[in-house]
Design an enzyme around this catalytic site. Structure first.
Site, PDB file in Angstrom:
ATOM      1  CB  VAL A 111      49.428  43.876  66.207  1.00 34.18           C
ATOM      2  CG1 VAL A 111      49.668  43.353  67.635  1.00 34.18           C
ATOM      3  CG2 VAL A 111      49.788  42.627  65.197  1.00 34.18           C
ATOM      4  CG  HIS A 164      52.765  73.012  53.823  1.00 38.09           C
ATOM      5  ND1 HIS A 164      53.427  72.016  54.943  1.00 38.09           N
ATOM      6  CD2 HIS A 164      52.266  71.835  53.023  1.00 38.09           C
ATOM      7  CE1 HIS A 164      53.272  70.796  54.656  1.00 38.09           C
ATOM      8  NE2 HIS A 164      52.527  70.729  53.419  1.00 38.09           N
ATOM      9  CG  HIS A 191      39.887  74.859  49.721  1.00 41.80           C
ATOM     10  ND1 HIS A 191      39.323  74.494  51.120  1.00 41.80           N
ATOM     11  CD2 HIS A 191      40.242  76.164  49.927  1.00 41.80           C
ATOM     12  CE1 HIS A 191      39.292  75.492  51.897  1.00 41.80           C
ATOM     13  NE2 HIS A 191      39.862  76.295  51.046  1.00 41.80           N
ATOM     14  CB  CYS A 229      38.190  68.129  51.265  1.00 40.38           C
ATOM     15  SG  CYS A 229      38.276  68.927  52.659  1.00 40.38           S
ATOM     16  CG  PHE A 264      37.459  54.181  46.395  1.00 42.20           C
ATOM     17  CD1 PHE A 264      37.019  53.210  46.399  1.00 42.20           C
ATOM     18  CD2 PHE A 264      38.301  54.698  47.453  1.00 42.20           C
ATOM     19  CE1 PHE A 264      37.077  52.039  47.329  1.00 42.20           C
ATOM     20  CE2 PHE A 264      38.508  53.966  48.620  1.00 42.20           C
ATOM     21  CZ  PHE A 264      37.963  52.559  48.373  1.00 42.20           C
ATOM     22  CD  GLU A 275      60.718  66.498  57.558  1.00 41.29           C
ATOM     23  OE1 GLU A 275      60.606  65.666  58.338  1.00 41.29           O
ATOM     24  OE2 GLU A 275      60.351  67.689  57.893  1.00 41.29           O
TER      25      GLU A 275
END
Length: 736
Positions: free
Chosen positions: A329, A395, A440, A473, A478, A525
């Site tokens: 949409v 992180h 990486h 990255c 695929f 979260e």
């Protein structure tokens, strides 16, 4: 590598001006608590922003020490060479057709003099090391004006299934690089309202109801969303899945489809070559759109079965995408449908992916102690230019703390420098249920550890399979000349038993450095139920909603990351986090062939109870207030066994036999007290002194009558129910 250190902004001189602004407190993960919806009316919403946890990090630049500001939920999307000035964004549900405007109702600010704000490095790829990219001052540093200029703006409107939305952006930091003045807005109140003008990206057809399964998504995405704006479609929480399968695998998908129907997700199969031959991306996209737009058919999941050469990804400049098939949409990048792929080059590749998915949902027990154990992997890079100004290690530490608070019992941390393939192999083989990777990557390996496709054969974690949130990255490319990293993990097996992973989201292109970190934060979260209005239980639901947060905040770069972050595995997979517990389920051992409902008692609200007949769904219901009342949508034959299946979040799946007894259609085949005839698209039913009802394939009542009924149908499957002489009969009718 440059050393960075945090310096918290001095607030002594400003304390009387802050108006309640929170500085330098440990920021809770998630949304800025200082952003509130003040009011929401039909044509206008008011939103208040207040600064939270403003901090500055010193960095070395060509002009000496400069500062990088951060605050809770602030995101740096500044162009390269312009001052780093984070913004904060919120989404609002808006008019389906009108243009919107934003006006600043009130604001408060303080100023800090003699400040050198560092220039932005722009969007950094995870193919690069951020520390090796210099800070370059652009032309804007010669302009005597405040950047970015406006303190509140609107992004382009987007459409999320049935709701049109728009993002309001707050820019509370305004900087004049000539006078070196930083203006800090401690509070901004805005009004977002309709105009009389026609808007862009509008909803042309407004439905009179909305799919219940997206209610929580709407509440999470839109600050001002109210469920009462729509009438929810009854009992459609689970939606529908279509499996688009390459013809050569058509005969191999039955067990998967049967299981999905058995556990309560209405699942259908479409052969790709029947859509178009040769199969094209445009044809797949158009087919999904047509299925989504079918009235009453709540398409929620699409699973592609085959490699790129069987069912191609959509390729545009810089993009290789499965996700765009779910963007239906409008002209935005918000998915209406969750997309996944069983990428396979052989029947063996497919079988192991089917087997692992079914086992994960059906066969896990209280003895599976590997659940509740997680692996966090991080590079030694990152910092001020990253999301929240975090290094990859910081992180992952935040994620690890979140998982521990939720109840995970063991967190394995593999952080560079020094991580080896053996560290990863040992973690997998020891039993883990979740992996978060930030670092990486290449088409065939993780950069941190160099664990790759050549090491997968050393995995022995048979049916102890984690799912993976992968920030790297091209791990999911695929289209590469050999199986990519994600494909290898999904196809892995040892002695005929599945190893590797049960699902992974991985990118087909080089990911940006910062924006996927925000998406990964949100995925974790949601997984840990941090947002009460956004509880998701499927892999597709968790990952896509995580990406919605990324798009809201990182705009165009977030859109590119969403389009290329690919789900390898079943998007409807019911995820598990902790060791499951058992449900107490009681139900009758028998059911009458003429029964219209079947009641199940269960001590876990939210469980899904389903009756099926050899892979055909007879009826399904959600457990509410300790019971599920299943409405039977299909006719059932005497002296057969139905299967009752009950599934629940972090629960042991319950499967019971239910025997059918009593009068059935077959018993009166030669002496039916009614007639059912189909001519073209007309269904005619006749029976003296009878109540007549027709249901569509979703169990929705579409027609009722007494004694005689003539119904003009659309193509599809219908159930005709005849109640007469104290008995109830049901016949299946197919209209083509």
């Amino acid at each position: 590598m440059k050393k960075n250190f945090s310096r918290i902004v001095s607030i002594v001189a400003f304390s009387s001006l802050l108006g309640g602004m929170a500085f330098a407190q440990p920021a809770e993960r998630g949304r800025n608590p200082q952003v509130r919806l003040l009011s929401a009316e039909q044509s206008m919403s008011k939103v208040q922003f207040r600064m939270d946890n403003l901090q500055f990090t010193d960095v070395q630049t060509s002009k000496g020490v400069a500062q990088v500001p951060t605050f809770t939920e602030g995101v740096n999307i500044s162009e390269k060479g312009t001052p780093i000035l984070p913004i904060l964004s919120r989404s609002l549900a808006v008019s389906e057709t009108r243009a919107m405007k934003v006006e600043v109702v009130s604001s408060k600010f303080i100023e800090k003099k003699d400040v050198l704000i560092a220039p932005s490095k722009g969007v950094i790829s995870r193919a690069e090391n951020p520390d090796q990219i210099p800070y370059v001052y652009g032309q804007s540093y010669n302009e005597d004006k405040f950047f970015p200029g406006e303190i509140a703006t609107l992004s382009d409107p987007f459409i999320l299934r049935d709701v049109r939305g728009q993002v309001v952006n707050f820019a509370p930091l305004q900087y004049n690089p000539v006078t070196k003045t930083l203006r800090i807005y401690t509070e901004i109140v805005v009004a977002v309202s309709e105009t009389a003008e026609a808007g862009q990206n509008t909803i042309s057809l407004v439905k009179n109801s909305t799919f219940t399964g997206f209610e929580d998504i709407y509440k999470s995405v839109f600050m001002n969303y109210e469920a009462t704006r729509y009438t929810p479609v009854e009992e459609k929480e689970n939606g529908r899945m279509i499996v688009i399968v390459a013809k050569k695998y058509e005969g191999d998908i039955k067990d998967f489809v049967d299981w999905k129907n058995q556990r309560g997700l209405r699942t259908e199969v479409k052969v790709a070559e029947d859509i178009a031959s040769p199969v094209t991306a445009n044809a797949i996209q158009q087919f999904v759109k047509q299925e989504y737009e079918k009235e009453g058919n709540d398409l929620t999941y699409v699973l592609l079965v085959g490699d790129h050469k069987d069912i191609p990804a959509k390729i545009t400049p810089g993009i290789k995408s499965d996700q765009v098939y779910g963007q239906i949409v409008g002209n935005d990048h918000y998915n209406e449908v969750f997309i996944g792929r069983f990428s396979c080059e052989s029947k063996e590749d497919l079988k192991t992916q089917i087997d692992r998915t079914i086992h994960y949902e059906r066969n896990i027990t209280t003895e599976d102690k590997w659940l509740g154990q997680a692996l966090c992997i991080a590079s030694a890079e990152g910092g001020p230019s990253a999301d929240n100004g975090e290094s990859d290690i910081q992180h992952e530490n935040v994620i690890a703390n979140l998982l521990t608070q939720y109840g995970y019992t063991k967190i394995i941390k593999c952080y560079d420098p020094g991580v080896t393939p053996k560290n990863i192999i040992d973690a997998f083989n020891g039993g883990i249920s979740l992996v978060n990777y930030t670092g990486h990557g290449s088409e065939t390996a993780w950069g941190t550890s160099h664990f790759g496709t050549t090491h997968v054969k050393q995995l022995t974690n048979s049916n102890q399979l984690p799912f993976i949130f992968d920030v790297a990255c091209v791990n999911g490319d695929f289209l590469f000349s050999m199986p990519c990293f994600a494909e290898a993990l999904m196809r892995a097996q040892k002695d005929g038993k599945p190893t590797g992973t049960v699902a992974i989201i991985a990118s087909t292109i080089n990911q940006s450095w910062a924006s996927p970190m925000r998406g990964q934060d949100e995925m974790n979260e949601i997984l840990c139920e941090k947002h009460p209005n956004n509880i998701k239980r499927t892999f597709g639901g968790v990952t896509m909603n995580g990406m919605f947060a990324m798009v809201e905040k990182y705009k165009k770069d977030g859109e590119k990351m969403l389009d290329t972050w690919t789900v390898f595995g079943d998007p409807s997979l019911l995820v598990r986090t902790l060791v499951p517990t058992e449900m107490q389920v009681t139900a009758p051992a028998n059911i009458s062939a003429s029964a219209q409902t079947f009641e199940v008692a269960c001590d876990y609200n939210g469980a899904i109870a389903t009756l099926s007949d050899d892979g055909d769904m007879v009826g399904t219901a959600i457990v509410k207030d300790g019971k599920a009342i299943i409405k039977l949508n299909e006719s059932i034959a005497d002296e057969t066994n139905l299967t009752l299946t009950v599934v629940g979040y972090n629960k042991v799946t319950v499967i019971k036999d239910v025997k059918v007894e009593g009068t059935s259609i077959a018993d009166v085949a030669n002496d039916k007290p009614y007639t059912v005839a189909v001519s073209g698209k007309t269904i005619t039913v006749e029976s003296p002194a009878a109540g007549l009802t027709i249901f569509d394939m979703n169990g929705r009542r579409v027609a009722t009558a007494k004694n005689r009924m003539v119904f003009e149908a659309q193509n599809g499957v219908y159930a005709v129910r005849i109640a007469t002489e104290g008995k109830t009969y049901t016949e299946k009718v197919i209209v083509k």
